[in-house]
Design a protein around this motif. Sequence first.
Motif, PDB file in Angstrom:
ATOM      1  N   THR A  87       0.862  -1.181   0.000  1.00  0.00           N
ATOM      2  CA  THR A  87       0.000   0.000   0.000  1.00  0.00           C
ATOM      3  C   THR A  87       0.896   1.227   0.000  1.00  0.00           C
ATOM      4  N   THR A  93      -2.995   0.489  -3.782  1.00  0.00           N
ATOM      5  CA  THR A  93      -2.605  -0.858  -3.389  1.00  0.00           C
ATOM      6  C   THR A  93      -2.084  -1.634  -4.598  1.00  0.00           C
ATOM      7  N   ASP A 154       2.478  -1.571   4.384  1.00  0.00           N
ATOM      8  CA  ASP A 154       1.470  -0.521   4.258  1.00  0.00           C
ATOM      9  C   ASP A 154       2.116   0.808   4.621  1.00  0.00           C
TER      10      ASP A 154
END
Length: 880
Positions: A87, A93, A154
């Motif tokens: 991400t 993403t 992420d």
Amino acid sequence: MRRDLVEKVLSEQIGQPIVVNDDVSVALGRITHIYVGGVVIPSQTMPETSLAELNLLELELDVAALANRRLHFDNLVVDGLQVNFLTAADGTTSWRKGRPTPKPEPENATEEDNQEAIAETGGSNEGDPEGSGILSFLSDKNVAFTSIGLNIDDQTTGFSFVFDLQSLTLEQVDKGQRTKVSGTGSVNGQSFEIEGDYPHSAPFTTRANFGEMTVSYDGEPFSESEGGGYRAVLQMDTGEFGDFLEVIGLERVLEGNGQLQAELVSQDALKIETFTTTVNLEDGQQLTAEGSIEDLYTARGVDLLFDARLYPEGQPPNAAKSFQELKFTAFEMHMVGSLASFEFEKLLFQTNAFDQGLDVIGPASIERIRRMPDGRLAMLGIALQAGPVEDPILKADGEILDLLQLQDVTFEGTLNGPAKLILPNMDEDFVDQLGGINADFSLSNEGGPVSLNRFNATTYGTDLWALDLALSVSELKGLSGLDFDVKLDVSDGASFLTALKLQPVEIGALAVDAETSKQGEDFTASIEFEAGSSHLLAALDAKFPEGASVVRGNVASKRLDLNDLKNLTATLDQLKSLVGDASKDPETDVQPLVLPKETNVQPLVLPKQKGKPADLLDVQRVLREADVEVQIDFEEIVGQQGVTSVSSQLSAKEGTVDFGPLQLAYGGGNFSLRAVMDLIDSPDWLSLSGSTSGWEFGEILDELGIGIDAYGRLSGEFNVSGSTASGNAFVNSMRGTASLSMSQGYVSTSLLELAGLGVFPWLFSEELRQGYTDITCVVAPINIEAGRVSSDSIVVETGSVQLVAKGQVDWVKDTIAISAEPRRVGNPLSRSAWPFDVTGQLSSPKFKLDVGGSRNKAPEGADAMPADRQPCVPDMNQLQ
């Protein structure tokens, strides 16, 4: 050709493109074996990134099912798999969120066939996230994975999880009615194991271990008539809490263990119906939380209760004696709303000095919680407010860069509301008259102690009072880098107190202008006070190095009306109620300087059990450790009869406090007084020394009710010490010496001459004719010893008579024993015509005249007075 065919078929099966870089081989048979090398699933949103890569894919194809128009693979073997769930910081993403690629519909296919085909590919008529097709594709197959790498990174939260799995197996058992999952490997360097058993339409179980952390997730599906989905119970034991922090990539700043239990329901949303968690840290602290969340994915419908005990149970820190010792001991919080916007229904912080409640704060929001690159857990984009939603009183924005240790906190905000906000007990009829408060502030503890970078406040919409405040403190704990500037004007003190529901005091207008600054070791302060006709100015310069502090200052006033000071004291006594303590009745009868004996004087340091902020200043400790010199100069004092001015100096060095000399003008007399205390070796003992002069003897006789006209200027010296436990203790333990003297006076009686000369010489004396007696001198040296005063030679001398008295007075035992002998000057061996004694109780003494007189015995060989006789020295002691 084989690669192209396999790419097309597998892309349709999983609903997204697949690229085969190496060869494809096929072993034909009823069960055909297909071997595929160099498989890549590219990311459709991150062109430079692959969603998954694998070295070798082996799968079996059921040719008989293919003949019936059903494409079915099974018994997959995957080796060397690397999956990347990434991400980016902007939220992009590596997987595409959208409808998967559908299978092409065969000609003449029925609707039932189309639905079956969609199910086989994992497709959906809904917008499913990319990857759900893969999971659907694998859900009914036997799969064996070896050498698996899973990278979850992420950038929006900062969390990164690296899975390195030696093996992961999906096994279909019980004729396809049960799926079992098992795997081993590591996560972020910690060992990892998982076992799962998922019967179709029956209770399921999941067990996982991350190092010492254990997780169980057991549940039971709902029937189709109940709406589908499932109910499950999640239980987690962190084991060593420091290991848990390391697993999730955070700094190992806490040690202990934690447990979590939650009941979840997954239908239209994933809901936490109830959860409880407890974290016990190794130093005895405990954090607990409980509550519910309506939608875990969106963090909506949050209802959470937090309770933290920051010290071992039953072992709170000692009550704070200074600001440096102030500590948070516990907090309670009830939070409702959502992560995007929440409110505090309760927020209470407790300290080792006093409690402070903040009833309602909110709504509040948090932009995100993320892991920082250095392993700290941060809460970013915090916005909160307090007061009415449509017109909040408080607004603040900030961030916490180290949430686990509550460090690197920064907040900026504004405060705007009625004065009732800081003066809650005001009379409702005066709300408008007291106006409002407007303030802006900046608070942080970046890299260390808490600092108040800015706090500026002003009043508005009021003629009753005016406040202008500017404050900054680079370190609240030690008040380092302090700049403080306040101006307070009250147009009428009585009206101001009435507005606060307090007893009015007629102090009139009141003004205070104060400035302080502390930078490093240097501290400066000045305060100007005006009330009525009084004006007071104080200035202070100090240094606070590691060793003894150095303080220099002065307190001065051109005019000080003690009635103004009395009214100020009464006003402050009323204002004490705003912090929880006041008499409510102003002590208007108390005279400054002289307090009635029955008055209970409020100590400078309140009793420790009270837990008041006043406990935080230890004046004696400051004086014991500092080098202090403060000049005091009041040029004109009004309001106390006789007192006209005061001048003195307060000094303290190496534990010795020296107050004086205090120059005090009282009536026509003057005092020069010095007080000394040794706060190290004898902190409860006070020494007083000094002198007094200028007292009018006749006025003293008038005050005593003795109707004799007299004149003379009295002076004296004293050097005494005693206990400081109380006023009575000092008087009753006092030890030392004192003396009183007078010269060139007179008294309008000739009785002294009668007593010393006898009747006939007295009848022809000049004193009888003129009606008064000239006093040559008076000398009265005394010794003081624990409630007893004694003297061997109190001398009163005229031109003709010398009276010598000796004896003692004991006010503790209420006794007196004094004898006096008057005789001619220079003739100590003559008979004293009328000597007298005063004996008995001090409260009711007895006077006895020695009829017949008395004589002195001459020292051996001494019977002549010297030519240079000294006045007011007993003649008996001057014989030669």
